[in-house]
Scaffold this active site. Sequence first.
Site, PDB file in Angstrom:
ATOM      1  N   ASP A   8      -0.246   5.066   1.028  1.00 11.87           N
ATOM      2  CA  ASP A   8      -0.477   5.979   2.154  1.00 11.87           C
ATOM      3  C   ASP A   8      -0.474   5.204   3.465  1.00 11.87           C
ATOM      4  O   ASP A   8      -1.163   4.194   3.618  1.00 11.87           O
ATOM      5  CB  ASP A   8      -1.806   6.713   1.982  1.00 11.87           C
ATOM      6  CG  ASP A   8      -1.799   7.642   0.790  1.00 11.87           C
ATOM      7  OD1 ASP A   8      -0.848   8.428   0.671  1.00 11.87           O
ATOM      8  OD2 ASP A   8      -2.728   7.573  -0.039  1.00 11.87           O
ATOM      9  N   ASP A  40       0.853  -1.175   0.000  1.00  8.67           N
ATOM     10  CA  ASP A  40       0.000   0.000   0.000  1.00  8.67           C
ATOM     11  C   ASP A  40       0.900   1.239   0.000  1.00  8.67           C
ATOM     12  O   ASP A  40       2.103   1.152   0.280  1.00  8.67           O
ATOM     13  CB  ASP A  40      -0.896  -0.020   1.242  1.00  8.67           C
ATOM     14  CG  ASP A  40      -1.950   1.066   1.215  1.00  8.67           C
ATOM     15  OD1 ASP A  40      -2.455   1.382   0.128  1.00  8.67           O
ATOM     16  OD2 ASP A  40      -2.263   1.619   2.284  1.00  8.67           O
TER      17      ASP A  40
END
Length: 266
Positions: A15, A13
């Site tokens: 953020d 991922d």
Amino acid sequence: MARRDEIECWLTDMDGVLVHENHALPGAAELLAQWTDTHTPFLVLTNNSIFTPRDLSARLRDSGLIVPEERIWTSALATADFLKSQGPGGSAFVIGEAGLTTALHEAGFILTDTKPDYVVVGETRSYSFEAITKAIRLILGGARFIATNPDATGPSADGPLPATGAVAALITKATNMEPYVVGKPNPMMFRSAMNKIGAHSENTGMIGDRMDTDIVAGIEAGLHTVLVMTGISDQAEINRYPFRPGEVLAGVHELVSTTPIETDAL
């Protein structure tokens, strides 16, 4: 599910894992460099469908992270890939930004508001009543309903903003039709990402900061899952769920090898 030392490919991922508020998190630059230097296949994933991979690559570079655009996989790309497999050369009415419209164009779709095969809802900063009304009427007229991701809100400097999931819920209420959601936590997004880099679940790891999207989707896709505590999760958040990640780390800096990387002799 593989152990970390058996992992040959990585999904991560963005953020809360690599960046936070446009600042690189500790170890992120070093981990990306390590994967690049060791020719480890990897993709950076995001549910955000606003930006193209080129846009995101530039934004990450401004944060001090070098991620080529071909190493970025968005919910918009996953949605375009899914729709291409379902109805090649189809048509769609889109509520979304360049990240989504570009992905659909490149997948061979025609964007139209006249009898489209699909209504596709993604992230945008300018939802219009007219466009939402059009989407509702097209779905009631037979168009299939797709959403890029289920996120109900998105961040901003002034606080939460309504996001894809919130607008999709409005359309669902008006049509009594639930969308098919392609992005996390649907493991479909991980499978399409693995297909892009030629990875297999047996030797692929997923790094995320959210139990309800990254980790559950990684588990359902059969991946080795790593939860980092640099995003929204803490021990209380972990305890809310009946499943557990393969590993819990303070941050991606714990994945950076301290062993010098050997390079081929010239």
